[in-house]
Motif scaffolding. Structure first.
Motif, PDB file in Angstrom:
ATOM      1  N   LEU A  37       0.831  -1.204   0.000  1.00 56.84           N
ATOM      2  CA  LEU A  37       0.000   0.000   0.000  1.00 56.84           C
ATOM      3  C   LEU A  37       0.869   1.259   0.000  1.00 56.84           C
ATOM      4  CD1 LEU A  37      -2.532  -1.078   2.808  1.00 56.84           C
ATOM      5  CD2 LEU A  37      -2.818  -1.310   0.329  1.00 56.84           C
ATOM      6  N   SER A  38       0.276   2.371  -0.379  1.00 58.78           N
ATOM      7  CA  SER A  38       0.961   3.651  -0.247  1.00 58.78           C
ATOM      8  C   SER A  38       0.970   4.033   1.233  1.00 58.78           C
ATOM      9  CB  SER A  38       0.230   4.733  -1.057  1.00 58.78           C
ATOM     10  OG  SER A  38       0.199   4.404  -2.427  1.00 58.78           O
ATOM     11  N   TYR A  39       1.757   5.064   1.574  1.00 64.09           N
ATOM     12  CA  TYR A  39       1.891   5.473   2.978  1.00 64.09           C
ATOM     13  C   TYR A  39       1.968   6.991   3.049  1.00 64.09           C
ATOM     14  CZ  TYR A  39       4.627   6.857   7.084  1.00 64.09           C
ATOM     15  OH  TYR A  39       5.080   7.506   8.199  1.00 64.09           O
ATOM     16  N   LEU A  40       1.284   7.557   4.036  1.00 63.50           N
ATOM     17  CA  LEU A  40       1.348   9.008   4.222  1.00 63.50           C
ATOM     18  C   LEU A  40       1.513   9.353   5.694  1.00 63.50           C
ATOM     19  CD1 LEU A  40       1.159  11.886   3.091  1.00 63.50           C
ATOM     20  CD2 LEU A  40      -1.327  11.738   3.349  1.00 63.50           C
ATOM     21  N   ASP A  41       2.585  10.100   5.970  1.00 65.04           N
ATOM     22  CA  ASP A  41       2.845  10.616   7.318  1.00 65.04           C
ATOM     23  C   ASP A  41       2.298  12.036   7.369  1.00 65.04           C
ATOM     24  OD1 ASP A  41       3.854  11.734   9.616  1.00 65.04           O
ATOM     25  OD2 ASP A  41       5.952  11.258   9.200  1.00 65.04           O
ATOM     26  N   THR A  42       1.106  12.194   7.952  1.00 70.58           N
ATOM     27  CA  THR A  42       0.489  13.527   7.949  1.00 70.58           C
ATOM     28  C   THR A  42       1.189  14.477   8.915  1.00 70.58           C
ATOM     29  OG1 THR A  42      -1.147  12.979   9.655  1.00 70.58           O
ATOM     30  CG2 THR A  42      -1.755  12.524   7.362  1.00 70.58           C
ATOM     31  N   GLY A  43       1.802  13.913   9.954  1.00 74.57           N
ATOM     32  CA  GLY A  43       2.540  14.761  10.888  1.00 74.57           C
ATOM     33  C   GLY A  43       3.680  15.483  10.187  1.00 74.57           C
ATOM     34  N   ALA A  44       4.316  14.791   9.237  1.00 74.33           N
ATOM     35  CA  ALA A  44       5.422  15.400   8.497  1.00 74.33           C
ATOM     36  C   ALA A  44       4.936  16.609   7.690  1.00 74.33           C
ATOM     37  CB  ALA A  44       6.066  14.369   7.565  1.00 74.33           C
ATOM     38  N   GLN A  45       3.682  16.551   7.220  1.00 75.05           N
ATOM     39  CA  GLN A  45       3.139  17.683   6.459  1.00 75.05           C
ATOM     40  C   GLN A  45       2.952  18.903   7.353  1.00 75.05           C
ATOM     41  OE1 GLN A  45      -0.292  15.483   4.931  1.00 75.05           O
ATOM     42  NE2 GLN A  45       0.588  15.635   2.883  1.00 75.05           N
ATOM     43  N   VAL A  76       4.916  18.659  -1.067  1.00 77.16           N
ATOM     44  CA  VAL A  76       4.737  17.431  -1.840  1.00 77.16           C
ATOM     45  C   VAL A  76       5.222  16.249  -1.011  1.00 77.16           C
ATOM     46  CG1 VAL A  76       5.373  16.172  -3.939  1.00 77.16           C
ATOM     47  CG2 VAL A  76       5.023  18.659  -4.026  1.00 77.16           C
ATOM     48  N   SER A  77       4.336  15.278  -0.799  1.00 77.09           N
ATOM     49  CA  SER A  77       4.661  14.092  -0.003  1.00 77.09           C
ATOM     50  C   SER A  77       4.811  12.874  -0.897  1.00 77.09           C
ATOM     51  CB  SER A  77       3.538  13.814   1.005  1.00 77.09           C
ATOM     52  OG  SER A  77       3.417  14.858   1.932  1.00 77.09           O
ATOM     53  N   GLY A  78       5.957  12.202  -0.777  1.00 70.94           N
ATOM     54  CA  GLY A  78       6.124  10.918  -1.457  1.00 70.94           C
ATOM     55  C   GLY A  78       5.416   9.856  -0.649  1.00 70.94           C
ATOM     56  N   THR A  79       4.809   8.861  -1.310  1.00 74.86           N
ATOM     57  CA  THR A  79       3.998   7.876  -0.579  1.00 74.86           C
ATOM     58  C   THR A  79       4.577   6.460  -0.623  1.00 74.86           C
ATOM     59  OG1 THR A  79       2.591   7.541  -2.519  1.00 74.86           O
ATOM     60  CG2 THR A  79       1.873   9.199  -0.918  1.00 74.86           C
ATOM     61  N   PRO A  84       9.646   7.546   2.301  1.00 75.64           N
ATOM     62  CA  PRO A  84       8.623   8.599   2.294  1.00 75.64           C
ATOM     63  C   PRO A  84       9.238  10.004   2.285  1.00 75.64           C
ATOM     64  CG  PRO A  84       8.796   7.597   4.478  1.00 75.64           C
ATOM     65  CD  PRO A  84       9.801   6.909   3.604  1.00 75.64           C
ATOM     66  N   THR A  85       9.347  10.572   1.100  1.00 75.48           N
ATOM     67  CA  THR A  85       9.987  11.879   0.944  1.00 75.48           C
ATOM     68  C   THR A  85       9.010  13.006   1.265  1.00 75.48           C
ATOM     69  OG1 THR A  85       9.323  11.868  -1.375  1.00 75.48           O
ATOM     70  CG2 THR A  85      11.526  11.052  -0.872  1.00 75.48           C
ATOM     71  N   ILE A  86       9.557  14.171   1.561  1.00 69.39           N
ATOM     72  CA  ILE A  86       8.717  15.363   1.705  1.00 69.39           C
ATOM     73  C   ILE A  86       9.524  16.583   1.291  1.00 69.39           C
ATOM     74  CG2 ILE A  86       9.237  15.615   4.181  1.00 69.39           C
ATOM     75  CD1 ILE A  86       6.091  16.612   4.209  1.00 69.39           C
ATOM     76  N   THR A  87       8.912  17.385   0.420  1.00 66.55           N
ATOM     77  CA  THR A  87       9.588  18.602  -0.032  1.00 66.55           C
ATOM     78  C   THR A  87       8.674  19.809   0.161  1.00 66.55           C
ATOM     79  OG1 THR A  87       8.780  18.418  -2.319  1.00 66.55           O
ATOM     80  CG2 THR A  87      10.885  17.344  -1.826  1.00 66.55           C
ATOM     81  N   VAL A  88       9.291  20.952   0.366  1.00 65.37           N
ATOM     82  CA  VAL A  88       8.572  22.228   0.441  1.00 65.37           C
ATOM     83  C   VAL A  88       9.192  23.141  -0.599  1.00 65.37           C
ATOM     84  CG1 VAL A  88       7.956  24.202   1.872  1.00 65.37           C
ATOM     85  CG2 VAL A  88       8.129  21.946   2.910  1.00 65.37           C
ATOM     86  N   ASP A  89       8.373  23.587  -1.552  1.00 61.48           N
ATOM     87  CA  ASP A  89       8.858  24.418  -2.662  1.00 61.48           C
ATOM     88  C   ASP A  89      10.088  23.781  -3.330  1.00 61.48           C
ATOM     89  OD1 ASP A  89       6.845  26.199  -2.028  1.00 61.48           O
ATOM     90  OD2 ASP A  89       8.133  27.472  -0.800  1.00 61.48           O
ATOM     91  N   GLY A  90      10.031  22.451  -3.455  1.00 59.19           N
ATOM     92  CA  GLY A  90      11.100  21.731  -4.141  1.00 59.19           C
ATOM     93  C   GLY A  90      12.307  21.394  -3.282  1.00 59.19           C
TER      94      GLY A  90
END
Length: 231
Positions: A37-45, A76-79, A84-90
């Motif tokens: 399954l995909s995965y999302l860490d909402t806390g990271a957002q 942008v959250s990688g799933t 699980p990556t996370i970027t802000v404005d690239g």
């Protein structure tokens, strides 16, 4: 599916909520990886948008200033549960969002309704786009973000157990101080007006105090497989 490949099981949306130190992230990532399954860490957002506020000199104690800037950063959250990556404005912010400065400010930023509305919308769109289903972890997933999730799980653990785990993660941290910080964070998250930390009425509660991580993962995987078999 256009390529003619039939999915092996119906897509399943799993919401995993609970306070810090209950093993949410480790459990959610492992369950998603094991079940494809995909995965999302909402806390990271929420940490990412807090990091942006701090970096751009927004006063995080001023809800109006935070609300005014809520729409500016692109998050942008990688799933992929394995990465699980996370970027802000690239910019890759996976490291910077875990600093003490961000940790100390994330509750205040997360409590601003405009921030929650923005991030909740982002979370729903990511969940809707997951081809085989997704494990979404956070504090208000089963109650607010994905109230129609196929399976809702609420992880709990004693404050002592959570502090010990968190201190293990934060090398050399004082367990007592960590416990006090966790209790303070719980209180802030549980009493905020917008989408407080709460257990959904139809959530399965799993107390992880006396369980190993492997046991928690096995328990959740079993719950997901049972839910998928019944779909």
């Amino acid at each position: 599916m256009e390529n003619g490949a039939a999915p092996t099981a119906p897509a399943v949306i799993v919401a995993i909520d609970g306070p810090s130190g209950t093993g949410k992230s480790s459990t959610s990532k492992a369950v998603a990886a094991q079940l494809g399954l995909s995965y999302l860490d909402t806390g990271a957002q929420y940490r990412a948008i807090t990091w942006w506020m701090v970096t751009n000199g927004i006063d995080t104690d001023d809800p109006h200033a935070v609300a005014a800037a809520a729409g500016k950063p692109e998050i942008v959250s990688g799933t992929d549960p394995a990465d699980p990556t996370i970027t802000v404005d690239g910019v890759d912010v996976a490291g910077p969002i875990r600093t003490q400065e961000v940790t100390s400010k994330v509750s205040a930023v997360s409590a601003v309704p405009e921030i929650r509305a923005r991030i909740t919308e982002l979370q729903r769109s990511i969940a809707a786009a997951a081809p085989l289903g997704i494990v979404v972890e956070g504090r208000d997933i089963g109650t607010t973000v994905l109230p129609d999730a196929d399976l809702k799980i609420f992880l709990t653990a004693s404050a002592e157990a959570r502090a010990a785990r968190r201190s293990g993660e934060l090398k050399g941290a004082d367990v007592h101080a960590t416990r006090e910080a966790l209790i303070k964070r719980d209180a802030a998250d549980s009493t905020r007006k917008t989408s407080p930390l709460a257990k959904a009425g139809d959530a399965v509660e799993v107390d992880t105090t006396a369980l190993t991580l492997a046991q928690v993962i096995e328990c959740v995987v079993t719950l997901v497989e049972e839910k998928r078999a019944g779909k």
